[in-house]
Design a protein around this motif. Structure first.
Motif, short mmCIF file in Angstrom:
data_model
loop_
_atom_site.label_atom_id
_atom_site.label_comp_id
_atom_site.label_asym_id
_atom_site.label_seq_id
_atom_site.Cartn_x
_atom_site.Cartn_y
_atom_site.Cartn_z
N MET A 1 0.84 -1.18 0.00
CA MET A 1 0.00 0.00 0.00
C MET A 1 0.89 1.25 0.00
O MET A 1 1.90 1.30 0.68
CB MET A 1 -0.89 -0.01 1.24
CG MET A 1 -1.85 1.13 1.28
SD MET A 1 -3.32 0.76 2.21
CE MET A 1 -3.03 1.58 3.72
N ALA A 2 0.49 2.23 -0.75
CA ALA A 2 1.27 3.46 -0.88
C ALA A 2 1.22 4.26 0.42
O ALA A 2 0.19 4.32 1.09
CB ALA A 2 0.73 4.30 -2.03
N VAL A 3 2.34 4.87 0.75
CA VAL A 3 2.44 5.70 1.94
C VAL A 3 2.10 7.13 1.56
O VAL A 3 2.58 7.65 0.56
CB VAL A 3 3.86 5.64 2.53
CG1 VAL A 3 3.98 6.54 3.75
CG2 VAL A 3 4.24 4.21 2.88
N LYS A 4 1.25 7.77 2.36
CA LYS A 4 0.91 9.17 2.14
C LYS A 4 1.81 10.02 3.02
O LYS A 4 1.90 9.80 4.22
CB LYS A 4 -0.55 9.44 2.49
CG LYS A 4 -1.53 8.87 1.51
CD LYS A 4 -1.56 9.68 0.26
CE LYS A 4 -2.67 9.20 -0.65
NZ LYS A 4 -2.77 9.99 -1.84
N TYR A 5 2.48 10.97 2.43
CA TYR A 5 3.36 11.87 3.16
C TYR A 5 2.72 13.24 3.25
O TYR A 5 2.06 13.69 2.32
CB TYR A 5 4.71 12.00 2.44
CG TYR A 5 5.50 10.71 2.42
CD1 TYR A 5 6.29 10.34 3.49
CD2 TYR A 5 5.46 9.88 1.30
CE1 TYR A 5 7.03 9.17 3.47
CE2 TYR A 5 6.19 8.70 1.27
CZ TYR A 5 6.97 8.35 2.35
OH TYR A 5 7.69 7.19 2.33
N GLU A 6 2.93 13.90 4.37
CA GLU A 6 2.44 15.27 4.54
C GLU A 6 3.13 16.18 3.53
O GLU A 6 4.29 15.98 3.21
CB GLU A 6 2.76 15.77 5.96
CG GLU A 6 2.09 15.01 7.06
CD GLU A 6 0.62 15.40 7.21
OE1 GLU A 6 0.28 16.55 6.86
OE2 GLU A 6 -0.16 14.54 7.64
N GLN A 7 2.42 17.18 3.06
CA GLN A 7 3.00 18.12 2.10
C GLN A 7 4.19 18.84 2.70
O GLN A 7 5.18 19.10 2.02
CB GLN A 7 1.94 19.12 1.61
CG GLN A 7 2.42 20.01 0.49
CD GLN A 7 2.80 19.22 -0.75
OE1 GLN A 7 2.11 18.31 -1.17
NE2 GLN A 7 3.93 19.56 -1.35
N SER A 8 4.13 19.15 3.99
CA SER A 8 5.25 19.84 4.63
C SER A 8 6.50 18.97 4.62
O SER A 8 7.62 19.48 4.42
CB SER A 8 4.88 20.24 6.05
OG SER A 8 4.56 19.10 6.82
N PHE A 9 6.34 17.65 4.80
CA PHE A 9 7.47 16.73 4.75
C PHE A 9 8.07 16.70 3.34
O PHE A 9 9.29 16.76 3.15
CB PHE A 9 7.03 15.32 5.17
CG PHE A 9 8.11 14.29 5.05
CD1 PHE A 9 9.11 14.20 6.00
CD2 PHE A 9 8.13 13.41 3.98
CE1 PHE A 9 10.12 13.26 5.89
CE2 PHE A 9 9.12 12.46 3.86
CZ PHE A 9 10.13 12.38 4.82
N LYS A 10 7.19 16.64 2.34
CA LYS A 10 7.66 16.65 0.95
C LYS A 10 8.43 17.93 0.64
O LYS A 10 9.49 17.89 0.02
CB LYS A 10 6.47 16.54 -0.02
CG LYS A 10 5.75 15.22 0.02
CD LYS A 10 4.58 15.27 -0.96
CE LYS A 10 3.73 14.04 -0.92
NZ LYS A 10 2.62 14.12 -1.89
N ASP A 11 7.88 19.06 1.09
CA ASP A 11 8.53 20.35 0.84
C ASP A 11 9.92 20.42 1.49
O ASP A 11 10.88 20.88 0.87
CB ASP A 11 7.67 21.51 1.36
CG ASP A 11 6.36 21.65 0.59
OD1 ASP A 11 6.27 21.13 -0.55
OD2 ASP A 11 5.43 22.28 1.12
N ARG A 12 10.02 19.92 2.73
CA ARG A 12 11.32 19.91 3.41
C ARG A 12 12.31 19.00 2.69
O ARG A 12 13.49 19.33 2.55
CB ARG A 12 11.16 19.48 4.87
CG ARG A 12 10.61 20.57 5.77
CD ARG A 12 10.77 20.24 7.25
NE ARG A 12 10.32 18.91 7.61
CZ ARG A 12 9.10 18.58 8.01
NH1 ARG A 12 8.17 19.51 8.07
NH2 ARG A 12 8.79 17.34 8.33
N ALA A 13 11.83 17.84 2.23
CA ALA A 13 12.71 16.89 1.53
C ALA A 13 13.23 17.51 0.24
O ALA A 13 14.43 17.42 -0.07
CB ALA A 13 11.95 15.61 1.24
#
Length: 106
Positions: A1-13
């Motif tokens: 199952m795909a993991v959903k990441y918070e947008q803030s986490f994506k932005d920081r990455a």
């Protein structure tokens, strides 16, 4: 199952990758992604897609921005809904036209 990441986490990455690329001793983008992804516990391909999409959104790379993609999805849903409504109206008009053509008992 795909993991959903918070947008803030994506932005920081993405910011981590782009900041590392802006360093004087910066490696290639793929090398930086290979270095950063395991630290964050994210697959390299996932991080690569996030970085590419961020570059598209900033206008630094050609492609469909996130906003444009969302608008396209919204318009496709609206289009499908209108097509369904149109089919219902066609069926209803055919039904009522048949009713009008029927001879009536007096």
């Amino acid at each position: 199952m795909a993991v959903k990441y918070e947008q803030s986490f994506k932005d920081r990455a993405v910011r981590m990758v782009l900041d590392r690329l802006n360093d004087d001793d910066a490696e290639t983008r793929s090398a930086v992604i290979r270095e950063v992804a395991p630290r964050l516990g994210v697959a390299r391909e996932t991080l690569r897609r996030w970085v590419n999409q961020a570059l598209v959104d900033e206008g630094k790379r050609p492609g469909v921005s996130t906003e444009e993609s969302a608008e396209i999805r919204r318009l496709k849903r609206e289009n499908a809904e209108l097509r369904r409504a149109n089919e219902i109206l066609k069926t209803a008009s055919a039904f009522f036209a048949a009713e009008l053509d029927r001879p009536r008992a007096r």
